[in-house]
Write an enzyme that holds these catalytic residues in place. Structure first.
Site, PDB file in Angstrom:
ATOM      1  N   TYR A   1     -13.477   6.510 -13.468  1.00 55.23           N
ATOM      2  CA  TYR A   1     -13.518   5.269 -12.686  1.00 55.23           C
ATOM      3  C   TYR A   1     -14.200   4.143 -13.466  1.00 55.23           C
ATOM      4  O   TYR A   1     -13.717   3.005 -13.510  1.00 55.23           O
ATOM      5  CB  TYR A   1     -14.252   5.542 -11.375  1.00 55.23           C
TER       6      TYR A   1
ATOM      7  N   ASP B   1       0.853  -1.190   0.000  1.00 52.83           N
ATOM      8  CA  ASP B   1       0.000   0.000   0.000  1.00 52.83           C
ATOM      9  C   ASP B   1       0.884   1.235   0.000  1.00 52.83           C
ATOM     10  O   ASP B   1       2.027   1.189   0.464  1.00 52.83           O
ATOM     11  CB  ASP B   1      -0.916  -0.001   1.232  1.00 52.83           C
TER      12      ASP B   1
ATOM     13  N   ASN C   1      -6.135  -4.741  -6.040  1.00 56.78           N
ATOM     14  CA  ASN C   1      -7.223  -4.033  -5.375  1.00 56.78           C
ATOM     15  C   ASN C   1      -6.973  -2.535  -5.237  1.00 56.78           C
ATOM     16  O   ASN C   1      -7.916  -1.767  -5.060  1.00 56.78           O
ATOM     17  CB  ASN C   1      -7.441  -4.652  -3.982  1.00 56.78           C
TER      18      ASN C   1
ATOM     19  N   LYS D   1     -12.434   0.660 -14.567  1.00 56.71           N
ATOM     20  CA  LYS D   1     -12.943  -0.625 -14.097  1.00 56.71           C
ATOM     21  C   LYS D   1     -13.386  -1.518 -15.246  1.00 56.71           C
ATOM     22  O   LYS D   1     -13.256  -2.745 -15.192  1.00 56.71           O
ATOM     23  CB  LYS D   1     -14.087  -0.400 -13.104  1.00 56.71           C
TER      24      LYS D   1
END
Length: 254
Positions: A155, A38, A91, A159
């Protein structure tokens, strides 16, 4: 009691909170060795401590998925520490929501970079280990927004792109014992959805109630709901399932 992922190594990007943390928790709970990558160093430290208090040790690494060198270095470290890289979950993600006429170049570029370039960098770094070991599971986190969503041109595009990326990985890597699949969450209660509620100026509880009205199962989603779907794709027994997108949204999606 043996776990479903005993002996497996899972590499989860954006795993310090929300859906990513839920996925990491699912893997470690079922016996996997887990590495969380992260960009948020503080959140990583908090998550590592939280897991430690539950009796789970995870490897945490601060890295920006957009930076090829950083993600390759992180992957190499995980391989050296654990001896393999079996499961990768892309993710890591951000939102920069706005209507098209208000959306800046930066809003667009940042979202594309993190979701698409980040997933590309991570999958490319992982595949060489997976090809050598003739085994791998790549799971990309998409979204129901891939079907189109007001205020999310960036977005939604990213995606949807991840779904095409997933299907192509499945075609290219299948002969090496590597599957690639995507999970597309619907409305999930996370820090990201709280951020959206703040942006539109609505109390989060009201935001949840409003969204639940459109969900057939009449409840909002939780990170664990996504983690369960990811675990299905990551299972060794799911070797004949590849190139698929599963919408985890409490109801059907086209």
């Amino acid at each position: 009691m043996t776990g479903r992922f005993d002996g497996r190594v899972a590499f989860v990007t954006g795993g310090s909170r929300g859906i990513g943390k839920g996925i990491a928790h699912k893997f470690v709970e079922e016996g996997a060795k887990v590495a969380i990558v992260d960009i948020n160093e503080e959140a990583l430290a908090e998550t590592a401590q939280e897991f430690k208090e539950k009796g789970y040790d995870v490897l945490t690494k601060t890295a920006n998925v957009v930076n090829r060198e950083e993600i390759e270095e992180a992957m190499e470290e995980v391989f050296k520490v654990f001896g393999s890289v079996d499961i990768v979950v892309n993710n890591a993600g951000i939102i920069r929501d706005n209507l098209l006429f208000k959306m800046s170049d930066s809003d667009w570029d940042q979202v594309m970079d993190v979701h698409l370039k980040g997933s590309f960098n991570t999958a490319r770094a992982a595949q060489k280990y997976m090809v050598d070991q003739k085994y791998g599971r790549i799971i990309n986190i998409s979204s129901t927004s891939a079907l189109g969503n007001r205020g999310q041109a960036n977005y939604a595009t990213a995606k949807a792109g991840l779904q095409g990326f997933t299907k192509t990985l499945a075609i290219e890597l299948g002969k090496f014992g590597i599957t690639a699949n995507a999970v597309a969450p619907g409305f999930i209660e996370t820090e990201m959805t709280k951020e959206t509620a703040r942006r539109v100026g609505v109390p989060f509880d009201d935001f949840v109630k409003y969204n639940v009205q459109t969900i057939p199962v009449a409840r909002s989603g939780k990170p664990a709901d996504i983690a369960n779907a990811v675990a299905f794709f990551a299972d060794e027994a799911s070797s004949f399932v590849s190139g698929q997108v599963i919408y985890v949204a409490g109801g059907p999606r086209d």
